[in-house]
Design an enzyme around this catalytic site. Structure first.
Site, PDB file in Angstrom:
ATOM      1  N   ASN A   7       0.870  -0.961   0.040  1.00 21.98           N
ATOM      2  CA  ASN A   7       0.024  -0.018  -0.080  1.00 21.98           C
ATOM      3  C   ASN A   7       0.836   1.372  -0.105  1.00 21.98           C
ATOM      4  O   ASN A   7       1.543   1.583   0.844  1.00 21.98           O
ATOM      5  CB  ASN A   7      -0.936  -0.147   1.388  1.00 21.98           C
ATOM      6  CG  ASN A   7      -1.846   1.085   1.312  1.00 21.98           C
ATOM      7  OD1 ASN A   7      -1.848   1.838   0.468  1.00 21.98           O
ATOM      8  ND2 ASN A   7      -2.798   0.839   2.321  1.00 21.98           N
ATOM      9  N   ARG A  92      -2.505  -2.225  -3.408  1.00 19.92           N
ATOM     10  CA  ARG A  92      -3.811  -1.556  -3.137  1.00 19.92           C
ATOM     11  C   ARG A  92      -3.737  -0.201  -3.934  1.00 19.92           C
ATOM     12  O   ARG A  92      -2.831   0.587  -3.940  1.00 19.92           O
ATOM     13  CB  ARG A  92      -3.817  -1.085  -1.637  1.00 19.92           C
ATOM     14  CG  ARG A  92      -5.367  -0.385  -1.407  1.00 19.92           C
ATOM     15  CD  ARG A  92      -5.004   0.476  -0.220  1.00 19.92           C
ATOM     16  NE  ARG A  92      -6.124   1.471  -0.228  1.00 19.92           N
ATOM     17  CZ  ARG A  92      -6.355   2.525   0.486  1.00 19.92           C
ATOM     18  NH1 ARG A  92      -5.383   2.986   1.024  1.00 19.92           N
ATOM     19  NH2 ARG A  92      -7.344   3.260   0.313  1.00 19.92           N
ATOM     20  N   HIS A 181     -13.154   2.659  -0.739  1.00 20.57           N
ATOM     21  CA  HIS A 181     -13.210   1.864   0.153  1.00 20.57           C
ATOM     22  C   HIS A 181     -13.876   0.541  -0.265  1.00 20.57           C
ATOM     23  O   HIS A 181     -14.501  -0.403   0.580  1.00 20.57           O
ATOM     24  CB  HIS A 181     -13.890   2.374   1.546  1.00 20.57           C
ATOM     25  CG  HIS A 181     -13.363   3.241   2.391  1.00 20.57           C
ATOM     26  ND1 HIS A 181     -14.304   4.426   2.934  1.00 20.57           N
ATOM     27  CD2 HIS A 181     -12.036   3.708   2.628  1.00 20.57           C
ATOM     28  CE1 HIS A 181     -13.377   5.524   3.340  1.00 20.57           C
ATOM     29  NE2 HIS A 181     -12.084   4.919   3.334  1.00 20.57           N
ATOM     30  N   ARG A 242     -12.873  15.663   7.039  1.00 23.60           N
ATOM     31  CA  ARG A 242     -13.640  16.223   5.765  1.00 23.60           C
ATOM     32  C   ARG A 242     -14.913  16.280   6.032  1.00 23.60           C
ATOM     33  O   ARG A 242     -15.668  15.807   6.991  1.00 23.60           O
ATOM     34  CB  ARG A 242     -13.482  14.906   4.501  1.00 23.60           C
ATOM     35  CG  ARG A 242     -12.021  14.898   4.079  1.00 23.60           C
ATOM     36  CD  ARG A 242     -12.038  13.509   3.303  1.00 23.60           C
ATOM     37  NE  ARG A 242     -11.015  12.814   3.812  1.00 23.60           N
ATOM     38  CZ  ARG A 242     -10.997  11.339   3.518  1.00 23.60           C
ATOM     39  NH1 ARG A 242     -11.775  10.763   2.497  1.00 23.60           N
ATOM     40  NH2 ARG A 242      -9.984  10.643   3.997  1.00 23.60           N
ATOM     41  N   ASP A 284      -9.855  13.157  16.049  1.00 24.04           N
ATOM     42  CA  ASP A 284     -10.074  11.657  16.651  1.00 24.04           C
ATOM     43  C   ASP A 284     -10.871  11.555  17.511  1.00 24.04           C
ATOM     44  O   ASP A 284     -11.266  12.037  18.411  1.00 24.04           O
ATOM     45  CB  ASP A 284      -8.550  11.461  17.264  1.00 24.04           C
ATOM     46  CG  ASP A 284      -8.294  10.048  17.363  1.00 24.04           C
ATOM     47  OD1 ASP A 284      -9.226   9.311  18.317  1.00 24.04           O
ATOM     48  OD2 ASP A 284      -7.437   9.531  17.102  1.00 24.04           O
ATOM     49  N   GLU A 393      -8.737  -5.559   4.265  1.00 24.46           N
ATOM     50  CA  GLU A 393      -8.584  -5.278   2.778  1.00 24.46           C
ATOM     51  C   GLU A 393      -7.274  -6.126   2.445  1.00 24.46           C
ATOM     52  O   GLU A 393      -7.344  -6.442   1.201  1.00 24.46           O
ATOM     53  CB  GLU A 393      -8.370  -3.662   2.795  1.00 24.46           C
ATOM     54  CG  GLU A 393      -9.676  -3.122   2.986  1.00 24.46           C
ATOM     55  CD  GLU A 393      -9.568  -1.574   3.438  1.00 24.46           C
ATOM     56  OE1 GLU A 393      -9.152  -1.438   4.631  1.00 24.46           O
ATOM     57  OE2 GLU A 393      -9.874  -0.566   2.675  1.00 24.46           O
TER      58      GLU A 393
HETATM   59  P1  ADP Z   1      -8.154   5.515   8.309  1.00 23.81           P
HETATM   60  O1  ADP Z   1      -9.541   5.883   7.620  1.00 23.81           O
HETATM   61  O2  ADP Z   1      -7.117   6.514   8.281  1.00 23.81           O
HETATM   62  O3  ADP Z   1      -7.842   4.024   7.995  1.00 23.81           O
HETATM   63  P2  ADP Z   1      -9.207   4.464  10.681  1.00 23.81           P
HETATM   64  O4  ADP Z   1      -9.911   3.293  10.248  1.00 23.81           O
HETATM   65  O5  ADP Z   1      -7.811   3.780  11.519  1.00 23.81           O
HETATM   66  O6  ADP Z   1      -8.599   5.510   9.808  1.00 23.81           O
HETATM   67  O7  ADP Z   1     -10.174   5.219  11.789  1.00 23.81           O
HETATM   68  C1  ADP Z   1      -9.452   6.350  12.546  1.00 23.81           C
HETATM   69  C2  ADP Z   1     -10.496   6.504  13.663  1.00 23.81           C
HETATM   70  O8  ADP Z   1     -10.870   5.077  14.249  1.00 23.81           O
HETATM   71  C3  ADP Z   1      -9.855   7.546  14.583  1.00 23.81           C
HETATM   72  O9  ADP Z   1     -11.212   8.295  14.851  1.00 23.81           O
HETATM   73  C4  ADP Z   1      -9.822   6.841  15.904  1.00 23.81           C
HETATM   74  O10 ADP Z   1     -10.158   7.546  17.146  1.00 23.81           O
HETATM   75  C5  ADP Z   1     -10.699   5.510  15.870  1.00 23.81           C
HETATM   76  N1  ADP Z   1     -10.032   4.198  16.336  1.00 23.81           N
HETATM   77  C6  ADP Z   1      -9.223   3.555  15.654  1.00 23.81           C
HETATM   78  N2  ADP Z   1      -8.616   2.754  16.698  1.00 23.81           N
HETATM   79  C7  ADP Z   1      -9.355   2.719  17.872  1.00 23.81           C
HETATM   80  C8  ADP Z   1      -9.293   2.160  19.007  1.00 23.81           C
HETATM   81  N3  ADP Z   1      -8.399   1.185  19.340  1.00 23.81           N
HETATM   82  N4  ADP Z   1      -9.972   2.933  19.914  1.00 23.81           N
HETATM   83  C9  ADP Z   1     -10.857   3.648  19.577  1.00 23.81           C
HETATM   84  N5  ADP Z   1     -10.913   4.320  18.593  1.00 23.81           N
HETATM   85  C10 ADP Z   1     -10.182   3.943  17.617  1.00 23.81           C
END
Ligand code: ADP
Length: 408
Positions: A7, A92, A181, A242, A284, A393
């Site tokens: 990726n 990817r 996605h 976004r 986050d 994925e």
């Molecule tokens: P991306 O779209 O960049 O792949 P992710 O699918 O990793 O992102 O999602 C990121 C979001 O998921 C963040 O808002 C984060 O807070 C939440 N997140 C990821 N892992 C955890 C976790 N272990 N506990 C709580 N929230 C999480």
């Protein structure tokens, strides 16, 4: 078959080595800050449970690939004896335009078409091309397959993907809905169909991939009928930074009021909006949840709650709209960072949805804050099944690659 899944980002390269016969993940890692100062590799050997993080100069993706192979064959931290044990490489790819509706083996024609996808996702496509070039240099002759995030959405009918703009915009520039996605939506919808235990052709599933970037899809009979991301991954529900769907007239209005260039307004909508823009302090979901848990004594409480409520509202609307589009609903799936790890959001989305046949199981949801295996969060007598399914994925990419190579 051992498949190396790649990726490639503009300055990063993530990798996983997967045995597709046993679905075993041998090693994974990431090269960061490629082409910059302080580039480093983080490598995990899964079977032995070894982790290494080391600064190492990497001037381009080819050097990063050489380093990845070095780590994979290393007697201490590696998992294979030589490069010969890697049978194929699967990439990817974020955007395949309208050129690719399924995964495909790399050849000159494919490469030329991928080059044309630069129009749609310039930074990503350039990064993929660098990753592919890196593999060609490091492992010449090794079969490479491309697996596209947009491919699964290519089953949409024109009424779902053509925007009501002058038709020439579609013809001249390819302005249409592509979605994103797709590999994740494909994986979790197929998993969900298996759980439902009826023929895929009869299933009606809404998949909610909710992470930093989020998208929702209506998957009927195993095919995407509609998806929330559009021409770019800016459309759909609110995301980390976004804005998701807004009235398009807001764009020129903001440009005029704030004296913004197209690049600046693009930046505002892509990088300064969403959770970050509304809450004013974080993109986050963990930070927002912790402010909400503190209650009104936390100065960020109100806006954190608003940011999360907007996402909840958006997701509910898509579930409703997609149920109408599919003329029914068998299951709702949550996946990705937030979908798998944020029980509060799942609860907010699923409560007050009885009209849609959703009977939520709060206890099951609360008992599974972080989901690492398929987990049901609807009541046994719920008409619509609700599940959290961890996405994978990379496994889809590895399996597609292995299937294509097996046909050679
Ligand atoms: P991306 O779209 O960049 O792949 P992710 O699918 O990793 O992102 O999602 C990121 C979001 O998921 C963040 O808002 C984060 O807070 C939440 N997140 C990821 N892992 C955890 C976790 N272990 N506990 C709580 N929230 C999480």
């Amino acid at each position: 078959m051992n498949v190396l899944v790649i990726n490639a980002g503009s300055s990063s390269l993530k990798y996983q080595l997967i045995d597709t016969d046993t679905d075993t993940l041998y090693a994974k890692g990431v090269c960061e800050r490629i082409g910059g100062a302080g580039s480093l590799i983080e490598h995990k050997q899964i079977i032995k449970g070894i982790k290494v993080k080391k600064e190492s100069p990497m001037k381009d993706h080819a050097e990063a690939m050489r380093l990845v192979v070095e780590y994979l064959v290393d007697p201490e931290v590696g998992c294979i004896k030589s490069m010969d044990e890697i049978q194929a490489i699967g990439h990817r790819v974020v955007h395949g335009g309208a050129y690719f509706s399924q995964s495909i083996l790399l050849n000159d024609d494919v490469l030329a078409k991928l080059d044309k996808c630069r129009d749609f996702a310039p930074l990503h496509t350039i990064a993929h091309l660098m990753g592919i070039k890196g593999c060609l240099e490091t492992m010449p002759g090794k079969p490479q397959a491309l697996v596209f995030d947009t491919a699964f959405h290519q089953t949409m009918a024109p009424e779902a993907y053509v925007y009501a703009l002058p038709y020439e915009m579609y013809e001249k520039y390819g302005i249409r809905r592509y979605g994103a996605h797709g590999t994740s939506h494909r994986y979790v919808s197929a998993e969900m169909a298996k759980i439902l235990g009826k023929p895929v052709e009869e299933t009606k599933i809404v998949t909610c991939h909710i992470g930093n970037g989020s998208s929702i899809s209506a998957v009927k009979g195993g095919k995407v009928m509609d998806t929330s991301m559009g021409f770019t991954p800016l459309a759909g529900v609110e995301m980390g930074t976004r804005c998701g769907d807004i009235d398009p007239a807001i764009v020129p209005y903001m440009m005029e009021k704030e004296n913004l260039t197209p690049a600046q307004v693009n930046d505002l909508m892509n990088k300064k909006s969403g959770f970050l823009g509304v809450s004013g302090f974080s993109s986050d979901s963990r930070d927002l949840e912790s402010a909400i848990a503190d209650g009104p004594s936390n100065p960020n409480y109100e806006r954190a709650k608003l940011a999360v409520d907007i996402l909840k509202h958006n997701i509910k609307k898509f579930i409703g709209a997609y149920t109408a589009v599919m003329n029914g609903l068998d299951a709702v799936v949550f996946t990705a960072g937030i979908g798998e790890n944020n029980p509060h959001l799942r609860e907010l989305v699923c409560e007050d949805m009885e009209f849609f046949g959703i009977k939520f199981d709060k206890a099951a949801n609360d008992a599974a804050p972080h989901v690492s295996e398929n987990t049901k969060i609807s009541a046994d007598d719920s008409k619509v099944a609700v599940y959290v399914l961890p996405t994978n994925e990379e496994l889809v990419i590895a399996k597609d690659t292995a299937a294509l190579v097996a046909e050679l």
